[in-house]
Design an enzyme around this catalytic site. Structure first.
Site, PDB file in Angstrom:
ATOM      1  N   VAL A 135      44.325  12.286  94.545  1.00  0.00           N
ATOM      2  CA  VAL A 135      42.893  12.124  94.292  1.00  0.00           C
ATOM      3  C   VAL A 135      42.576  10.762  94.918  1.00  0.00           C
ATOM      4  CG1 VAL A 135      41.077  11.890  92.550  1.00  0.00           C
ATOM      5  CG2 VAL A 135      42.964  13.510  92.179  1.00  0.00           C
ATOM      6  N   PRO A 136      42.055  10.764  96.148  1.00  0.00           N
ATOM      7  CA  PRO A 136      42.079   9.572  97.009  1.00  0.00           C
ATOM      8  C   PRO A 136      41.064   8.473  96.683  1.00  0.00           C
ATOM      9  CG  PRO A 136      40.987  11.371  98.136  1.00  0.00           C
ATOM     10  CD  PRO A 136      41.492  11.934  96.838  1.00  0.00           C
ATOM     11  N   CYS A 137      41.295   7.780  95.592  1.00  0.00           N
ATOM     12  CA  CYS A 137      40.416   6.674  95.211  1.00  0.00           C
ATOM     13  C   CYS A 137      40.511   5.510  96.197  1.00  0.00           C
ATOM     14  CB  CYS A 137      40.728   6.212  93.793  1.00  0.00           C
ATOM     15  SG  CYS A 137      42.448   5.799  93.492  1.00  0.00           S
ATOM     16  N   HIS A 138      41.569   5.472  97.002  1.00  0.00           N
ATOM     17  CA  HIS A 138      41.712   4.397  97.997  1.00  0.00           C
ATOM     18  C   HIS A 138      40.676   4.522  99.114  1.00  0.00           C
ATOM     19  CE1 HIS A 138      44.147   7.741  99.571  1.00  0.00           C
ATOM     20  NE2 HIS A 138      43.902   7.234 100.780  1.00  0.00           N
ATOM     21  N   ARG A 139      39.999   5.658  99.208  1.00  0.00           N
ATOM     22  CA  ARG A 139      39.000   5.872 100.264  1.00  0.00           C
ATOM     23  C   ARG A 139      37.615   5.340  99.888  1.00  0.00           C
ATOM     24  NH1 ARG A 139      41.112  11.990 101.376  1.00  0.00           N
ATOM     25  NH2 ARG A 139      43.115  11.372 102.261  1.00  0.00           N
TER      26      ARG A 139
END
Length: 179
Positions: A135-139
């Site tokens: 779940v790409p919260c780094h984006r």
């Protein structure tokens, strides 16, 4: 029922993986600041204790993470169990729609949610994500394109975005996009 956990030592840092009833409920940085609170939230939300041990699903997650870290994978196809408030879960579902190699700002994420005034709540939900990378919260970045908070640390966020091609180099120049 319990939550089976295993620590995967990636080239970006140690990740704790969790399998609850055949779904990934945890893929988070082992040494993050909110480690205890995140673990309590998951354990209480699922009414299940953490027990160390590998499962077939955790092995699949490790393989997909290895492929991602080596640049061979851009999406994940693992069953997920999101544990949080309804608001957090909705924000995390929006995160899953941010394509590999792209970024959005916290403000844009709030707009996707439908309330640009909720930007602080959106940022808080982003920070509470317990299924990092998948779940790409780094984006999610600042409105000015700056790299801001990340549970794995800003150097890791920069490396992940560089791996994905969202940063032109190890500098902070972003290939910033809004959808």
């Amino acid at each position: 029922m319990d939550i089976r956990t295993f620590t995967y030592k990636s080239k970006f840092g140690d990740l704790i993986l969790g399998d609850y009833s055949g779904k990934i409920c945890l893929c988070d940085w082992k040494y993050r600041r909110m480690r205890g609170g995140i673990d309590r939230k998951i354990s209480q939300g699922l009414n299940a204790p953490f027990v160390e041990g590998r499962t077939v699903l955790l092995d699949q997650a490790i393989e997909q993470l290895r492929e991602y870290f080596s640049g061979k994978r851009t999406t994940f196809d693992l069953p997920l169990k999101l544990v949080g408030t309804d608001f957090q879960i909705e924000i995390w579902k929006h995160l899953q729609n941010i394509p590999f190699g792209e970024t959005v700002s916290y403000l844009e994420l709030a707009r996707l949610y439908g309330d640009e005034k909720a930007v602080r709540a959106v940022a808080s939900a982003n920070g509470a994500n317990a299924i990092s990378i998948i779940v790409p919260c780094h984006r999610v970045v600042g409105s000015d394109g700056s790299l801001t908070g990340y549970a794995g640390g800003l150097p890791v966020k920069k490396k992940l975005l560089t791996l994905e091609g969202a940063l032109q180099s190890e500098q902070t120049t972003l290939n910033f996009s809004y959808d």
